[in-house]
Design a protein around this motif. Structure first.
Motif, short mmCIF file in Angstrom:
data_model
loop_
_atom_site.label_atom_id
_atom_site.label_comp_id
_atom_site.label_asym_id
_atom_site.label_seq_id
_atom_site.Cartn_x
_atom_site.Cartn_y
_atom_site.Cartn_z
N PRO A 146 92.14 53.46 56.86
CA PRO A 146 91.86 51.87 57.82
C PRO A 146 92.39 52.72 59.08
CG PRO A 146 93.78 51.73 56.09
CD PRO A 146 93.25 53.06 55.66
N VAL A 170 100.38 45.78 46.04
CA VAL A 170 100.04 45.86 47.33
C VAL A 170 98.78 46.49 47.37
CG1 VAL A 170 100.50 46.40 49.66
CG2 VAL A 170 102.39 45.62 48.05
N THR A 171 98.44 47.64 46.67
CA THR A 171 97.23 48.29 46.86
C THR A 171 96.13 47.51 46.21
OG1 THR A 171 98.35 50.41 46.82
CG2 THR A 171 95.83 50.62 46.10
N ARG A 172 96.26 46.84 45.04
CA ARG A 172 95.19 46.19 44.39
C ARG A 172 94.85 45.06 45.17
NH1 ARG A 172 94.73 41.73 41.86
NH2 ARG A 172 96.84 40.85 42.20
N LYS A 173 95.89 44.19 45.68
CA LYS A 173 95.51 43.10 46.62
C LYS A 173 94.63 43.54 47.87
CE LYS A 173 99.13 40.25 45.21
NZ LYS A 173 100.40 39.28 45.32
N ARG A 174 95.15 44.64 48.56
CA ARG A 174 94.38 44.92 49.65
C ARG A 174 93.03 45.29 49.17
NH1 ARG A 174 97.47 49.64 52.49
NH2 ARG A 174 98.69 47.60 52.91
N LEU A 175 92.66 46.15 48.23
CA LEU A 175 91.61 46.75 47.64
C LEU A 175 90.51 45.29 47.52
CD1 LEU A 175 92.04 49.48 45.51
CD2 LEU A 175 90.66 49.40 47.25
N THR A 176 91.12 44.48 46.74
CA THR A 176 90.59 43.18 46.46
C THR A 176 89.79 42.55 47.62
OG1 THR A 176 91.78 42.96 44.20
CG2 THR A 176 90.55 40.99 45.01
N ALA A 177 90.75 42.16 48.66
CA ALA A 177 90.36 41.53 49.82
C ALA A 177 89.24 42.29 50.63
CB ALA A 177 91.58 41.42 50.60
N SER A 178 89.44 43.68 50.68
CA SER A 178 88.17 44.60 51.23
C SER A 178 87.10 44.54 50.62
CB SER A 178 88.95 46.12 51.51
OG SER A 178 90.09 46.17 52.17
N ALA A 209 90.60 51.59 52.31
CA ALA A 209 91.83 51.41 51.63
C ALA A 209 92.63 52.59 51.66
CB ALA A 209 91.55 50.98 50.20
N GLU A 217 90.10 47.56 60.35
CA GLU A 217 90.79 47.27 59.30
C GLU A 217 90.01 47.54 57.82
OE1 GLU A 217 87.34 44.58 59.78
OE2 GLU A 217 88.89 45.00 61.18
#
Length: 146
Positions: free
Chosen positions: A55, A83-91, A66, A63
């Motif tokens: 990032p 948290v990493t899974r949620k951030r990766l999914t959104a990205s 990951a 933004e």
């Protein structure tokens, strides 16, 4: 250490008629010009870009990315993986828009010792083909992905 390069060609990714293709990742030039990738290769390259770009690394898209390689130095706890899974999914939803059916995108993040394993599953929107890629990052990972 992680591996970024693809095999020279992927027999599962033939360039279909009408597939405009894209430059291969990492960029390579051979005797017949720059290496190209079909739809599957293009999607896989976008996933790699999101996973391994930190990032703030892209000037006009701070933004984006990951930075999973930096995560191998963090405590290997389930909260961090979630948290990493949620951030990766959104990205990935943003980066793969138009290529992947967003309802089918699944990301799992697992950790064992110093290795972080990210699995990405999706269905290619235009052709309805299901794909799965596994990326292992960390000291014991051996840089495997597929």
């Amino acid at each position: 250490m992680s591996a970024f390069s693809d095999p020279p060609s992927d027999p599962r990714d033939p360039r279909a008629p009408g597939d405009p293709g894209a430059l291969g990742f990492p960029f390579r030039v051979g005797t017949d010009g720059p290496a190209a990738a079909g739809r599957l290769g293009r999607v896989r390259h976008r996933i790699l870009s999101v996973l391994f770009t930190n990032p703030g690394e892209r000037a006009f898209r701070p933004e984006f990315g990951a930075g999973v390689e930096a995560l191998v130095f963090e405590p290997n706890a389930s909260a961090l993986r979630e948290v990493t899974r949620k951030r990766l999914t959104a990205s990935l939803r943003s980066a793969l828009e138009g290529e992947v059916d967003p309802r089918t995108l699944e990301v799992t993040v697992e950790g064992e010792a110093e290795t972080l394993t990210v699995t990405v599953r999706y269905v290619l929107a235009a052709v309805g083909r299901e794909e799965r890629h596994v990326f292992a990052v960390g000291g014991g990972a051996g840089g495997g992905h597929g």
